[in-house]
Design a protein around this motif. Structure first.
Motif, PDB file in Angstrom:
ATOM      1  N   VAL A  33      21.131 -59.307  -8.097  1.00  0.00           N
ATOM      2  CA  VAL A  33      20.327 -58.698  -9.159  1.00  0.00           C
ATOM      3  C   VAL A  33      20.810 -57.278  -9.405  1.00  0.00           C
ATOM      4  O   VAL A  33      21.425 -56.660  -8.538  1.00  0.00           O
ATOM      5  N   GLN A  83       1.814 -57.262  -5.665  1.00  0.00           N
ATOM      6  CA  GLN A  83       2.105 -57.729  -7.016  1.00  0.00           C
ATOM      7  C   GLN A  83       1.026 -57.336  -8.009  1.00  0.00           C
ATOM      8  O   GLN A  83       1.155 -57.608  -9.203  1.00  0.00           O
ATOM      9  N   GLN A 105       5.373 -66.940 -11.343  1.00  0.00           N
ATOM     10  CA  GLN A 105       6.363 -65.870 -11.378  1.00  0.00           C
ATOM     11  C   GLN A 105       7.530 -66.169 -10.438  1.00  0.00           C
ATOM     12  O   GLN A 105       8.692 -65.905 -10.777  1.00  0.00           O
ATOM     13  N   ILE A 106       7.212 -66.714  -9.278  1.00  0.00           N
ATOM     14  CA  ILE A 106       8.294 -67.049  -8.341  1.00  0.00           C
ATOM     15  C   ILE A 106       9.161 -68.159  -8.907  1.00  0.00           C
ATOM     16  O   ILE A 106      10.392 -68.119  -8.806  1.00  0.00           O
ATOM     17  N   THR A 108       9.636 -68.744 -12.054  1.00  0.00           N
ATOM     18  CA  THR A 108      10.426 -68.124 -13.119  1.00  0.00           C
ATOM     19  C   THR A 108      11.594 -67.340 -12.544  1.00  0.00           C
ATOM     20  O   THR A 108      12.703 -67.363 -13.079  1.00  0.00           O
ATOM     21  N   GLY A 109      11.351 -66.637 -11.418  1.00  0.00           N
ATOM     22  CA  GLY A 109      12.436 -65.907 -10.766  1.00  0.00           C
ATOM     23  C   GLY A 109      13.510 -66.825 -10.250  1.00  0.00           C
ATOM     24  O   GLY A 109      14.710 -66.537 -10.372  1.00  0.00           O
ATOM     25  N   ALA A 112      15.531 -67.877 -13.122  1.00  0.00           N
ATOM     26  CA  ALA A 112      16.432 -66.815 -13.585  1.00  0.00           C
ATOM     27  C   ALA A 112      17.669 -66.731 -12.709  1.00  0.00           C
ATOM     28  O   ALA A 112      18.795 -66.593 -13.198  1.00  0.00           O
ATOM     29  N   ARG A 124      15.102 -59.460 -16.345  1.00  0.00           N
ATOM     30  CA  ARG A 124      14.515 -60.636 -15.704  1.00  0.00           C
ATOM     31  C   ARG A 124      13.756 -60.161 -14.466  1.00  0.00           C
ATOM     32  O   ARG A 124      14.223 -60.233 -13.338  1.00  0.00           O
ATOM     33  N   THR A 126      11.319 -61.162 -12.736  1.00  0.00           N
ATOM     34  CA  THR A 126      10.842 -62.068 -11.688  1.00  0.00           C
ATOM     35  C   THR A 126      11.933 -62.452 -10.698  1.00  0.00           C
ATOM     36  O   THR A 126      11.631 -63.008  -9.637  1.00  0.00           O
ATOM     37  N   ALA A 127      13.196 -62.192 -11.007  1.00  0.00           N
ATOM     38  CA  ALA A 127      14.282 -62.558 -10.095  1.00  0.00           C
ATOM     39  C   ALA A 127      14.180 -61.831  -8.755  1.00  0.00           C
ATOM     40  O   ALA A 127      14.298 -62.458  -7.695  1.00  0.00           O
ATOM     41  N   MET A 129      11.490 -60.801  -7.390  1.00  0.00           N
ATOM     42  CA  MET A 129      10.317 -61.353  -6.697  1.00  0.00           C
ATOM     43  C   MET A 129      10.685 -62.621  -5.945  1.00  0.00           C
ATOM     44  O   MET A 129      10.207 -62.867  -4.840  1.00  0.00           O
ATOM     45  N   TYR A 130      11.536 -63.436  -6.560  1.00  0.00           N
ATOM     46  CA  TYR A 130      11.982 -64.659  -5.887  1.00  0.00           C
ATOM     47  C   TYR A 130      12.758 -64.317  -4.618  1.00  0.00           C
ATOM     48  O   TYR A 130      12.541 -64.920  -3.563  1.00  0.00           O
TER      49      TYR A 130
END
Length: 782
Positions: A33, A83, A105-106, A108-109, A112, A124, A126-127, A129-130
């Motif tokens: 990221v 969060q 959100q996870i 979505t991350g 991404a 991006r 949420t990336a 967060m993942y």
């Protein structure tokens, strides 16, 4: 309580070292990221929280697995608060709506990371967060193994996974500070745990410099830790320095190319090592970085090849094995390609080329065909089957200046249409399509149904992609990879850029039994002055080549004219396209190749569509991590049993270990063990519970008698005969306990031994020193 308080600093130190080691290891994910601080910063807070919580709870009677459960709950509460989920009770306790929001959100991350080439851009959000979620799992796992189970060596397994996976995803090497930091913390963890275990056994490893009872040596913490730190430092430095002096060739010589993805390096440098992945990343970045300066008298300086992707593995097009012996030095005359005669008509041109400081590549751009070449820097060699130019240096030179003679072959459509079947050495490997679906094969046949020759079918395929199939060029295709994504591309989505068009046409051509491959290179340069041109990162392109006997490998262009302009003249044969019911795209024009236009800022990164994605490796890492965690208890239990039967360092402890092994076996098999009872009373109760026979009872009482002597006699010596009898009694009684247990429960005990997860291990580690009191103060039995 004083004993618990006195050991809290030691427990806290072990937990801190384990969590800081993990936190350092996750820095290897930074390249995924653009803003890694968004997950490494919170991960540090979580690491401290996990360490403190674990150190406090492990001073209580809670078993290690319950400590882990509490840590997970604490981390989850903190994670939701971090969060800033508005639906939480009091800003801390999550609700079902909050859990659903975080889960979305996870996901979505993860999408991404899977969709976009590394590094995923800051937009991006949420990336990271993942990645933070994965970091929390890793922190909990390492803390549980190293501090909970007190097995720091096994904690190296998930750390190794964390360090290895990004190396396979990113082409950049592991940062030196990450490697050194992780290694030093790992060695410190090993030394600290070993010191604490030695202290627990009552040996004199203290800050007060007491004497060791058996070795008569003076030891302290510093004297034990310092050698370990020295060994770790030497090993870390050796791992970094030795590769400098050991020549190691690049993978292109033996194992083929690296399939990882890499992000922008310092100074916005473009890399071209894995051609298709780097093509995708550099195209969508749209940095318009100058990569190649060219001076040539060629009438058409477009379509410079860098790499031939001649292998389709069912998921992506990749370069196959390259044979690059020292005899294939790219200096002087190059051999003629397969199927091309030296008398083939065409025009010759001279080229002077120089890569820029922005362009680090292991493949040298050149026109096809190239008759001869002279390169000023580096060891460049050609492969006899593909004639692409690969570098074999450990560190490819930058920039590179070279001169060559190009040859633009003139293709005769009538000759192509009359070509016979390709030779077997080309036909078989160049028509292989692993995992070919029936849908892709059927569509290829339907589109080319009106073609009576291989040439006519290939022309029909090209026209279908460019004109009749309803396809649209865009740098925003749908995410995905492999054959499933290719099938969606040609059936429903029909949106993509050169990678999708070239890959799909080559696969469909092979599905028809016609040799095909994909080429990556440059499309068309910007003209600076007379005979002077500049290729930029926006000019990277991919196209298919099809083999025809007598003409060799022939370039086709399926990418729509909005990107590529007019199709090559030899590919516009007089073959009527097969009618289809799909909407028609705009027809091919005779305009020159257009330069790409800039997209809006929010679309400057596009999804990856083939090749190995980041999340594929991350998912594999999670699976490996879970498998490691599931296997740890059984592995620990086996190692523990082996050590108990082989350790002969201390006679008293040797007998204690055999008794502990019986108790651990009973715990694994869920046979109640009478805690808090004397060994003789415990033995009688266990014999009654398993309905032991007289011989078995007597055998167990022999072990109990030796155990009582080991515990209460001032001087205890274990001779070989007694040792053998005790070990034999222990092994026999393990068998007795197993046979007294249902088979299903025995199998579960092998995979998930309860003793490896219970608080019993703490009792073992906290064995006090043997008290050398007067023998008369104890009641000697037997």
């Amino acid at each position: 309580m004083s004993a618990v308080r006195s050991r809290f600093p030691a427990r806290l130190l072990v937990a801190l070292l384990a969590n800081l080691m993990t936190w350092m290891a996750i820095h290897s994910w930074n390249g995924m990221v653009e803003e890694p601080l968004k997950f490494t910063g919170p991960a540090l807070t979580a690491a401290l929280l996990i360490a403190v919580t674990g150190a406090v709870l492990r001073g209580t009677p809670l078993p290690s697995y319950l400590v882990l459960v509490v840590q997970i709950l604490v981390v989850l509460v903190w994670f939701f608060h971090h969060q800033d989920v508005s639906t939480s009770y009091g800003g801390w306790l999550p609700t079902w709506d909050g859990i659903s929001a975080i889960s979305d959100q996870i996901r979505t991350g993860a999408s991404a990371i899977n969709t976009y080439a590394a590094p995923v851009r800051a937009a991006r959000v949420t990336a990271p967060m993942y990645l933070l979620g994965l970091a929390l799992l890793l922190l909990l796992a390492v803390d549980f193994i190293a501090a909970g189970l007190r097995r720091p060596t096994w904690a190296g397994l998930p750390i190794l996974v964390a360090l290895t996976v990004p190396i396979s995803v990113l082409s950049e090497p592991l940062a030196a500070h990450v490697f050194i930091g992780t290694a030093v913390l790992f060695v410190m963890l090993l030394a600290t745990v070993e010191n604490e275990q030695t202290l627990a056994w009552g040996q004199a490893v203290t800050g007060r410099r007491q004497r060791d009872d058996t070795t008569d040596q003076v030891l302290d913490r510093a004297s034990a830790q310092l050698p370990a730190l020295k060994i770790g430092a030497v090993a870390a430095v050796a791992a970094l320095v030795l590769p400098i002096f050991i020549p190691i060739g690049r993978g292109v010589l033996d194992a083929g190319p690296d399939n990882g993805q890499s992000g922008r390096g310092a100074g916005q440098q473009v890399q071209l090592r894995n051609p298709m992945v780097d093509l995708r990343r550099n195209l969508v970045q749209e940095d318009h970085l100058p990569l190649l300066d060219v001076r040539t008298d060629a009438a058409d300086p477009s379509y410079l090849r860098t790499t031939v992707l001649d292998t389709f593995n069912g998921t992506a097009w990749v370069p196959g094995h390259r044979d690059l012996p020292e005899t294939n030095i790219a200096q002087g005359r190059l051999p003629d390609p397969s199927g091309v005669s030296p008398t083939t008509p065409g025009t010759t041109s001279t080229w002077n080329l120089k890569t820029t400081e922005n362009f680090r590549t292991t493949w040298l751009p050149a026109p096809y065909l190239t008759r001869d070449i002279s390169v000023d820097e580096g060891d460049w060699r050609y492969d006899i089957t593909t004639l692409d130019l690969a570098n074999t240096d450990k560190n490819p030179p930058i920039p590179v200046s070279y001169r060559l003679t190009g040859f633009a072959q003139v293709y005769d459509p009538a000759k192509l249409n009359a070509a016979t079947v390709a030779p077997d050495d080309i036909l078989k490997p160049m028509t292989a399509v692993p995992k070919l679906t029936a849908t892709v094969s059927q569509i290829a046949k339907e589109v080319t149904a009106s073609g009576t020759t291989d040439y006519a079918k290939v022309v029909l395929l090209q026209n279908w992609f460019r004109n009749d199939g309803g396809f649209r060029y865009s740098l925003d295709p749908a995410p995905g990879d492999g054959m499933d994504q290719l099938e969606r591309f040609i059936t429903t989505e029909k949106v993509g850029y050169c990678e999708q068009f070239a890959a799909a046409m080559a696969v469909m051509t092979r599905a028809l039994g016609i040799p095909a491959r994909v080429v990556v290179g440059f499309l068309a340069p910007e003209k600076l002055s007379d005979e002077t041109y500049e290729f930029t990162s926006d000019d990277l392109h991919a196209w298919p080549e099809v083999y025809f006997r007598g003409s060799g490998w022939v370039r086709f262009e399926p990418t729509p004219s909005t990107r590529t302009g007019t199709a090559p003249s030899w590919t516009r044969g007089n073959v009527r396209p097969q009618p289809t019911n799909t909407p028609s795209a705009s027809p091919t024009t005779s305009a020159p190749i257009p330069k790409p236009t800039k997209k809006p800022t929010e679309n400057t990164q596009t999804p990856t569509a083939s090749g190995t994605s980041s999340t594929t490796y991350l998912r594999l890492a999670v699976v490996l991590l879970l498998l490691c965690l599931l296997a740890v208890p059984a592995l620990l239990r086996r190692a523990q049993r082996r050590r108990r039967f082989t350790d002969r360092a201390n006679a008293r402890l040797e007998v204690e270990n055999l008794w502990r092994e019986l108790r651990a076996t009973a715990t694994d098999l869920r046979i109640p063990w009478p805690e808090g009872r004397s060994p003789r009373t415990a033995a009688r109760i266990v014999c009654h519970r398993v309905n032991a026979g007289p011989d078995e009872v007597n055998e167990l009482l022999v072990l109990v008698g030796v155990l009582e002597q080991a515990r209460y006699r001032e001087r205890f010596v274990l001779d070989e005969d007694t040792r053998a009898r005790c070990r034999e009694a222990t092994r026999h009684w393990i068998t007795v306990l197993v046979e007294a247990t249902p088979s299903r429960r025995s199998r579960v005990a092998l995979v998930w031994p309860r003793s490896a997860l219970s608080s019993q291990r703490r009792a073992e580690l906290d064995v006090p020193a043997v008290a050398h009191a007067d023998a008369n103060s104890f009641t000697e039995v037997g």
